[in-house]
Design an enzyme around this catalytic site. Structure first.
Site, PDB file in Angstrom:
ATOM      1  N   ASP A   1       0.851  -1.195   0.000  1.00 46.12           N
ATOM      2  CA  ASP A   1       0.000   0.000   0.000  1.00 46.12           C
ATOM      3  C   ASP A   1       0.881   1.237   0.000  1.00 46.12           C
ATOM      4  OD1 ASP A   1      -2.417   1.339  -0.035  1.00 46.12           O
ATOM      5  OD2 ASP A   1      -2.546   1.468   2.135  1.00 46.12           O
TER       6      ASP A   1
ATOM      7  N   TYR B   1       1.268   5.720  -0.436  1.00 42.84           N
ATOM      8  CA  TYR B   1       0.876   6.933   0.298  1.00 42.84           C
ATOM      9  C   TYR B   1       1.169   8.103  -0.631  1.00 42.84           C
ATOM     10  CZ  TYR B   1       1.025  10.015   4.539  1.00 42.84           C
ATOM     11  OH  TYR B   1       0.820  10.970   5.509  1.00 42.84           O
TER      12      TYR B   1
ATOM     13  N   HIS C   1      -3.525  14.360   0.856  1.00 43.83           N
ATOM     14  CA  HIS C   1      -3.722  13.502   2.027  1.00 43.83           C
ATOM     15  C   HIS C   1      -2.504  13.548   2.941  1.00 43.83           C
ATOM     16  CE1 HIS C   1      -4.826  10.056   4.485  1.00 43.83           C
ATOM     17  NE2 HIS C   1      -3.686   9.467   4.160  1.00 43.83           N
TER      18      HIS C   1
ATOM     19  N   ARG D   1       1.823  16.327  13.002  1.00 43.29           N
ATOM     20  CA  ARG D   1       3.068  17.060  13.273  1.00 43.29           C
ATOM     21  C   ARG D   1       2.832  18.553  13.091  1.00 43.29           C
ATOM     22  NH1 ARG D   1       4.371  13.019   9.762  1.00 43.29           N
ATOM     23  NH2 ARG D   1       4.616  14.528   8.061  1.00 43.29           N
TER      24      ARG D   1
ATOM     25  N   GLU E   1     -10.051   4.398   4.031  1.00 40.36           N
ATOM     26  CA  GLU E   1      -9.199   5.110   3.093  1.00 40.36           C
ATOM     27  C   GLU E   1      -9.653   4.740   1.691  1.00 40.36           C
ATOM     28  OE1 GLU E   1      -5.102   5.917   5.592  1.00 40.36           O
ATOM     29  OE2 GLU E   1      -5.050   4.417   3.981  1.00 40.36           O
TER      30      GLU E   1
ATOM     31  N   GLU F   1      -9.189   4.286  -1.936  1.00 34.74           N
ATOM     32  CA  GLU F   1      -8.006   4.078  -2.755  1.00 34.74           C
ATOM     33  C   GLU F   1      -8.372   3.375  -4.065  1.00 34.74           C
ATOM     34  OE1 GLU F   1      -4.561   2.458  -0.900  1.00 34.74           O
ATOM     35  OE2 GLU F   1      -5.097   3.174   1.113  1.00 34.74           O
TER      36      GLU F   1
ATOM     37  N   ASP G   1      -8.885   0.737   2.342  1.00 33.98           N
ATOM     38  CA  ASP G   1      -7.883   0.358   3.342  1.00 33.98           C
ATOM     39  C   ASP G   1      -8.406   0.776   4.719  1.00 33.98           C
ATOM     40  OD1 ASP G   1      -5.532  -0.289   4.687  1.00 33.98           O
ATOM     41  OD2 ASP G   1      -4.582   1.632   4.213  1.00 33.98           O
TER      42      ASP G   1
ATOM     43  N   ARG H   1      -7.281   4.248  13.569  1.00 32.75           N
ATOM     44  CA  ARG H   1      -6.365   5.372  13.756  1.00 32.75           C
ATOM     45  C   ARG H   1      -5.755   5.422  15.157  1.00 32.75           C
ATOM     46  NH1 ARG H   1      -5.043   6.484   8.652  1.00 32.75           N
ATOM     47  NH2 ARG H   1      -6.841   7.132   7.393  1.00 32.75           N
TER      48      ARG H   1
ATOM     49  N   GLN I   1      -3.114   2.719  15.206  1.00 32.55           N
ATOM     50  CA  GLN I   1      -2.040   3.153  14.322  1.00 32.55           C
ATOM     51  C   GLN I   1      -1.173   4.233  14.974  1.00 32.55           C
ATOM     52  OE1 GLN I   1      -3.494   4.848  10.662  1.00 32.55           O
ATOM     53  NE2 GLN I   1      -1.453   5.244   9.849  1.00 32.55           N
TER      54      GLN I   1
ATOM     55  N   TYR J   1       2.822   3.232  15.302  1.00 35.87           N
ATOM     56  CA  TYR J   1       3.528   3.435  14.027  1.00 35.87           C
ATOM     57  C   TYR J   1       4.913   4.064  14.160  1.00 35.87           C
ATOM     58  CZ  TYR J   1       3.007   8.530  13.302  1.00 35.87           C
ATOM     59  OH  TYR J   1       3.107   9.894  13.375  1.00 35.87           O
TER      60      TYR J   1
ATOM     61  N   LYS K   1      -3.663  -1.492  10.446  1.00 38.50           N
ATOM     62  CA  LYS K   1      -4.021  -1.627   9.033  1.00 38.50           C
ATOM     63  C   LYS K   1      -4.316  -3.065   8.610  1.00 38.50           C
ATOM     64  CE  LYS K   1      -3.017   2.624   7.392  1.00 38.50           C
ATOM     65  NZ  LYS K   1      -3.871   3.418   6.492  1.00 38.50           N
TER      66      LYS K   1
ATOM     67  N   THR L   1      -8.724  -5.272   4.356  1.00 42.07           N
ATOM     68  CA  THR L   1      -8.658  -4.421   3.175  1.00 42.07           C
ATOM     69  C   THR L   1      -9.695  -4.953   2.205  1.00 42.07           C
ATOM     70  OG1 THR L   1      -6.267  -4.091   3.474  1.00 42.07           O
ATOM     71  CG2 THR L   1      -7.201  -3.560   1.308  1.00 42.07           C
TER      72      THR L   1
ATOM     73  N   THR M   1      -4.424   6.641   0.024  1.00 44.70           N
ATOM     74  CA  THR M   1      -5.656   7.416   0.143  1.00 44.70           C
ATOM     75  C   THR M   1      -5.696   8.528  -0.892  1.00 44.70           C
ATOM     76  OG1 THR M   1      -5.594   7.013   2.510  1.00 44.70           O
ATOM     77  CG2 THR M   1      -7.099   8.709   1.742  1.00 44.70           C
TER      78      THR M   1
ATOM     79  N   GLU N   1      -9.533  12.875   7.848  1.00 44.33           N
ATOM     80  CA  GLU N   1      -9.425  14.207   7.255  1.00 44.33           C
ATOM     81  C   GLU N   1     -10.764  14.935   7.248  1.00 44.33           C
ATOM     82  OE1 GLU N   1      -6.738  14.104   3.525  1.00 44.33           O
ATOM     83  OE2 GLU N   1      -7.488  12.058   3.818  1.00 44.33           O
TER      84      GLU N   1
END
Length: 396
Positions: A116, A118, A123, A132, A187, A189, A219, A223, A226, A230, A239, A243, A330, A344
């Site tokens: 998968d 990104y 996104h 962040r 997600e 995709e 996907d 959250r 994750q 992560y 994850k 799927t 995504t 989001e």
């Protein structure tokens, strides 16, 4: 005029003769390969005599596995013959149309490796701003390579399969706690189904020999699990629980009129990521949450094409083989109503989404159903469809 009496089998509709996706049906005599024509399925085993000696075993199989392994020349020949059969005025002997509402589909191929990516800049920037806030939203490597991770092929499921809410560790006020995810997400995709010969270091120009077709992919993402796990290695249990992919695989050849150039990254690409053909795709997706359309993500803005992703995936010598599957990442656009995840759309839960029935959501609740669809421009002004991917959340 075609012998197929179905208003949805028209060049003006997404599943007309310009599309012809493949799937696999459960029948009393076992699984059979079929092609979707409008709102019907056409099983192909009974029509095997209408195909060449090379193609007949592929349509008589119980999965798409032999077709995926057969390679690009066989894919093109089969598609050309199918277009002849569905366009003729008389039904070929043995032809039987089955309403989609009356059939059961299964995962159409054996999933090999699953990767998968990104690759949506919007996104990635949205997630970066949320996770962040005091740093640049994109990390320095992001525009130079398709960021991705290896997922779990054993939990790829066909559209319509319920999704059981996952359990795991998440951050608590006084340390980690264990239990069901409280921030379950989607997600939206696009997935690429691989075939052809086993190969490593696939060039961008050779990618069409190794990409059989396209599906819509969801996907599912926990959250809260994750976010706790992560750092420093990336996605894992948040994850790997599920799927979902479409039951019908639209051949790559159907997207000839939808190909576009990927956006300029603002700097030269390394040689192995340079494309001599454009393999970005002008797809428009739609996400429905309990019947409410909450987002329409545009795929044309993805920063890397499927050819570039496949080239990067194999540049270290790793191979691609029939049945491998990779997700685009995504799909999100610059506007709020183009965001491809509920993380989001609700901005991390701070801005609830209002559904048509007046209820509000931030993340998924038990009983919620998500439907994701997509379309693309087809030849001569037609529309090419990607079959929906549907999932309902159940408590675990």
């Amino acid at each position: 005029m075609s012998w197929i009496d179905d208003p949805a089998f028209s060049p003006d509709e997404p599943f007309g003769p310009q599309t012809l996706p493949y799937g696999v049906l459960d029948t009393p005599d076992g699984p059979v390969v079929a092609v979707r024509v409008g709102d019907h399925a056409l099983p192909l085993r009974a029509l095997a005599g209408e195909f060449s000696a090379e193609l007949a075993p592929l349509v008589a199989a119980g999965s798409l596995d032999p077709l995926l392994a057969a390679g690009r020349p066989a894919w093109s020949a089969l598609r050309a013959r199918l277009r002849e059969l569905v366009s003729q005025s008389a039904a070929p002997p043995g032809a039987e149309l089955l309403a989609l509402s009356a059939v059961t589909t299964r995962l159409p191929f054996t999933v090999g490796d699953y990767v998968d990516f990104y690759s949506s800049r919007h996104h990635a920037e949205n997630v970066g701003r949320m996770f962040r806030p005091d740093a640049e939203p994109l990390l320095p490597n992001w525009t130079h390579l398709p960021v991705g991770y290896h997922g779990r092929s054993g939990t790829v499921v066909v559209s319509g399969t319920d999704v059981v809410r996952p359990h795991g560790q998440r951050r608590g006020e006084h340390g980690p706690v264990f239990g069901p995810s409280t921030r379950l997400d989607i997600e939206a995709e696009v997935g690429f189904v691989c075939g052809g010969p086993v190969a490593g270091r696939v060039s961008t120009s050779s990618a069409p020999d190794h990409v059989f077709g396209v599906v819509v992919l969801n996907d599912w993402s926990a959250r809260d699990i994750q976010a706790w796990e992560y750092v420093p290695l990336g996605p894992f249990l948040g994850k790997s629980f599920a799927t979902s992919i479409s039951a019908w695989v639209t051949p790559l050849e159907a997207f000839a009129a939808a190909r576009v150039e990927v956006p300029d990254p603002g700097h030269p690409r390394l040689d192995y990521l340079v494309e001599d053909q454009h393999w970005g795709l002008d797809l428009t997706m739609e996400v429905r949450w309990n019947g409410t359309t909450v987002s329409r993500p545009p795929f044309a803005g993805m920063a890397f094409s499927c050819a570039q992703q496949l080239a990067h995936m194999t540049v270290n010598g790793a191979t691609v083989r029939p049945g491998d599957l990779f997700g685009s990442g995504t799909v999100s656009g610059p506007e709020k109503r183009q965001r491809g995840s509920f993380l989001e759309l609700s901005w991390g839960g701070a801005e609830p989404v209002v559904l048509d029935d007046g209820s509000t959501r931030t993340f998924l609740e038990d009983g919620d159903t998500v439907v994701i669809t997509a379309t693309a421009p087809g030849p001569d002004g037609s529309v090419v469809g990607l079959s929906e991917v549907v999932g309902t959340v159940v408590g675990g």
